[in-house]
Design a protein around this motif. Sequence first.
Motif, short mmCIF file in Angstrom:
data_model
loop_
_atom_site.label_atom_id
_atom_site.label_comp_id
_atom_site.label_asym_id
_atom_site.label_seq_id
_atom_site.Cartn_x
_atom_site.Cartn_y
_atom_site.Cartn_z
N GLY A 68 0.82 -1.20 0.00
CA GLY A 68 0.00 0.00 0.00
C GLY A 68 0.86 1.25 0.00
O GLY A 68 2.07 1.20 0.24
N THR A 83 -4.09 0.84 -8.02
CA THR A 83 -5.19 -0.09 -7.75
C THR A 83 -5.14 -1.27 -8.71
O THR A 83 -5.29 -2.42 -8.30
N ILE A 88 -2.82 -0.89 -2.61
CA ILE A 88 -3.94 -0.13 -2.07
C ILE A 88 -3.46 1.28 -1.68
O ILE A 88 -2.42 1.42 -1.04
N TYR A 90 -4.00 4.56 0.48
CA TYR A 90 -4.65 5.07 1.68
C TYR A 90 -4.41 6.57 1.75
O TYR A 90 -3.36 7.06 1.32
N SER A 91 -5.37 7.29 2.30
CA SER A 91 -5.23 8.74 2.37
C SER A 91 -5.38 9.22 3.81
O SER A 91 -6.30 8.81 4.52
N GLU A 111 -8.13 5.48 6.17
CA GLU A 111 -9.08 4.93 5.22
C GLU A 111 -8.47 4.80 3.83
O GLU A 111 -7.57 5.54 3.46
N ARG A 112 -9.02 3.87 3.07
CA ARG A 112 -8.63 3.74 1.67
C ARG A 112 -9.09 4.99 0.93
O ARG A 112 -10.14 5.52 1.21
N SER A 114 -10.74 6.90 -1.94
CA SER A 114 -11.75 6.62 -2.96
C SER A 114 -11.48 7.51 -4.16
O SER A 114 -10.86 8.56 -4.03
#
Length: 124
Positions: A68, A83, A88, A90-91, A111-112, A114
């Motif tokens: 990630g 992706t 992954i 994350y922000s 969180e991931r 979006s």
Amino acid sequence: MKIAIPSETADGLAAMRSGHFGHTPYFTVVQYDGDMNIVAAEPVKNVDHDQYGCGGVIDYVLGLGVDGILTVGMGMPPLMRFTQNGVIVYSERYTPNVGDAAELFAEGLVERMSPDDACNHSHH
């Protein structure tokens, strides 16, 4: 598990985070054990964005073998590339220190990212 965190310096967990994914001077590669304890934090110098472009930076990070990337923000194209390659994104926007952000990640508080969160600014 290993994640890369864009960093301003090569100071590992003591480094300040970089707000720019593509232009970050370094990535701190943070490794966790099965209990999400930090077992290693290795700074790696980023490739030259002006020479390789954002795609070159993405290829470089993919080559680090991370699971990630923990970023303040990034545009939609890199988000999609990561992706698609199984990394992954994350922000986390509020924690300036790499080590503190790495701890938040370990606690499951990050969180991931979006697609709605992706930066819409154009790259030159």
